[in-house]
Write a protein that holds these residues in place. Structure first.
Motif, PDB file in Angstrom:
ATOM      1  N   ARG A 105       0.842  -1.196   0.000  1.00 21.09           N
ATOM      2  CA  ARG A 105       0.000   0.000   0.000  1.00 21.09           C
ATOM      3  C   ARG A 105       0.875   1.243   0.000  1.00 21.09           C
ATOM      4  NH1 ARG A 105      -4.510  -0.678   4.608  1.00 21.09           N
ATOM      5  NH2 ARG A 105      -4.968   1.430   3.875  1.00 21.09           N
ATOM      6  N   THR A 106       0.455   2.266  -0.754  1.00 21.43           N
ATOM      7  CA  THR A 106       1.312   3.431  -0.960  1.00 21.43           C
ATOM      8  C   THR A 106       0.758   4.708  -0.334  1.00 21.43           C
ATOM      9  OG1 THR A 106       0.247   3.868  -3.110  1.00 21.43           O
ATOM     10  CG2 THR A 106       2.244   2.505  -3.110  1.00 21.43           C
ATOM     11  N   GLU A 107      -0.424   4.647   0.301  1.00 25.44           N
ATOM     12  CA  GLU A 107      -0.965   5.868   0.887  1.00 25.44           C
ATOM     13  C   GLU A 107      -0.186   6.228   2.145  1.00 25.44           C
ATOM     14  OE1 GLU A 107      -3.679   2.784   2.842  1.00 25.44           O
ATOM     15  OE2 GLU A 107      -2.026   2.914   1.413  1.00 25.44           O
ATOM     16  N   PRO A 108      -0.326   7.464   2.654  1.00 25.52           N
ATOM     17  CA  PRO A 108       0.412   7.861   3.858  1.00 25.52           C
ATOM     18  C   PRO A 108       0.171   6.899   5.018  1.00 25.52           C
ATOM     19  CG  PRO A 108      -0.635   9.774   2.856  1.00 25.52           C
ATOM     20  CD  PRO A 108      -1.137   8.571   2.110  1.00 25.52           C
ATOM     21  N   TRP A 111      -2.881   7.221   7.260  1.00 20.01           N
ATOM     22  CA  TRP A 111      -4.166   6.680   6.827  1.00 20.01           C
ATOM     23  C   TRP A 111      -4.324   5.239   7.311  1.00 20.01           C
ATOM     24  CZ3 TRP A 111      -4.345  11.232   6.736  1.00 20.01           C
ATOM     25  CH2 TRP A 111      -4.427  12.120   5.676  1.00 20.01           C
ATOM     26  N   ARG A 112      -3.233   4.484   7.356  1.00 16.36           N
ATOM     27  CA  ARG A 112      -3.304   3.117   7.867  1.00 16.36           C
ATOM     28  C   ARG A 112      -3.680   3.125   9.342  1.00 16.36           C
ATOM     29  NH1 ARG A 112       1.407  -0.497   5.079  1.00 16.36           N
ATOM     30  NH2 ARG A 112       1.721   0.706   3.199  1.00 16.36           N
ATOM     31  N   ASP A 115      -7.276   3.544   9.635  1.00 18.68           N
ATOM     32  CA  ASP A 115      -7.961   2.282   9.328  1.00 18.68           C
ATOM     33  C   ASP A 115      -7.962   1.358  10.541  1.00 18.68           C
ATOM     34  OD1 ASP A 115      -8.453   3.129   6.752  1.00 18.68           O
ATOM     35  OD2 ASP A 115      -6.765   2.034   5.865  1.00 18.68           O
ATOM     36  N   ARG A 129      -9.497  12.691   7.770  1.00 15.71           N
ATOM     37  CA  ARG A 129      -8.229  12.551   7.052  1.00 15.71           C
ATOM     38  C   ARG A 129      -7.696  13.881   6.536  1.00 15.71           C
ATOM     39  NH1 ARG A 129      -7.566   6.777   4.154  1.00 15.71           N
ATOM     40  NH2 ARG A 129      -8.574   5.528   5.750  1.00 15.71           N
ATOM     41  N   THR A 130      -8.322  14.976   6.915  1.00 13.47           N
ATOM     42  CA  THR A 130      -7.831  16.295   6.541  1.00 13.47           C
ATOM     43  C   THR A 130      -6.680  16.665   7.467  1.00 13.47           C
ATOM     44  OG1 THR A 130     -10.035  16.972   5.835  1.00 13.47           O
ATOM     45  CG2 THR A 130      -8.415  18.711   6.220  1.00 13.47           C
TER      46      THR A 130
END
Length: 222
Positions: A105-108, A111-112, A115, A129-130
């Motif tokens: 996974r490549t998102e910041p 964010w994980r 989750d 997530r802002t």
């Protein structure tokens, strides 16, 4: 995946982190206390952190956002009623809330973490997530920059450091980037922590860029 029930709204939040993460603690709002552990170079350091957690306030829930085994031991010592974290490479089997960790996974990374909290039952309204803007005084910012000979918007920041060698771009690539970006009208400023000083010196060599590594707090860097 057993989430064991939902989080019952806002409560006291304590942040446990290592020495490298402690300077960022003042950027969080609503943290009741910050407990700084040892970097765990050996088992006795972990034992001392576990003892401090045992004699501290009991935790209702503990979420491990990093290496599972060491943090899990501290969470257990804090008598946490529920423990959550990531499961990968055979780790995390003893967690009450185990979220699979996918390195592809490549998102910041933040964010994980959100989750993970969602899997634990945290209300979606709290998982914004802002990225919030820091409340910085414009006058203070101008004075800080003037002390370094900079003006707002008139420079480029390059941060070559990383907590893990495998996640870092090679120093030579950073140096080439700085040479391409740096100019008298818009200078490059190389930033980082004290541990990044040697790396920053290699990146800066022969470029004419400014090196502020180890000379700023986390808030000043932001």
């Amino acid at each position: 995946m057993d989430t064991g029930g939902a989080i019952k709204g806002p409560g006291r939040v304590d942040l446990f982190c290592g020495p490298a993460g402690a300077p960022a603690a003042d950027l969080f709002e609503g943290i009741a206390s910050v407990r700084v552990g040892r970097p765990w170079p050996g088992p006795w350091d972990l034992v001392r952190d576990m003892a401090a957690a045992w004699f501290g306030p009991r935790a209702d829930e503990a979420f491990c956002l990093g290496e599972v085994r060491s943090v899990l031991a501290v969470a257990t010592a804090a008598r946490a009623g529920r423990r959550g974290g990531y499961a990968w490479a055979g780790r995390g089997r003893r967690l009450d809330v185990a979220v699979p960790y996918d390195p592809a996974r490549t998102e910041p990374l933040a964010w994980r973490h959100l989750d993970l909290l969602a899997a634990a039952g945290c209300p979606s309204a709290l998982l914004d997530r802002t990225l919030p803007a820091l409340a910085l005084d414009p006058g203070e910012t101008r004075r800080l920059l003037a002390g370094w000979g900079l003006v707002p918007g008139g420079y480029v920041v390059v941060h070559p450091g990383s907590g893990e060698e495998g996640k870092r771009w090679p120093a030579g690539r950073f140096a080439d980037l700085v040479r391409r970006l740096h100019s008298p009208r818009r200078p490059c400023v190389i930033c980082g922590g004290r541990a990044d000083r040697d790396l920053a010196a290699r990146v800066r060599a022969g470029t004419g860029a400014m090196d502020l590594s180890g000379r700023t707090s986390v808030r000043e860097l932001a």
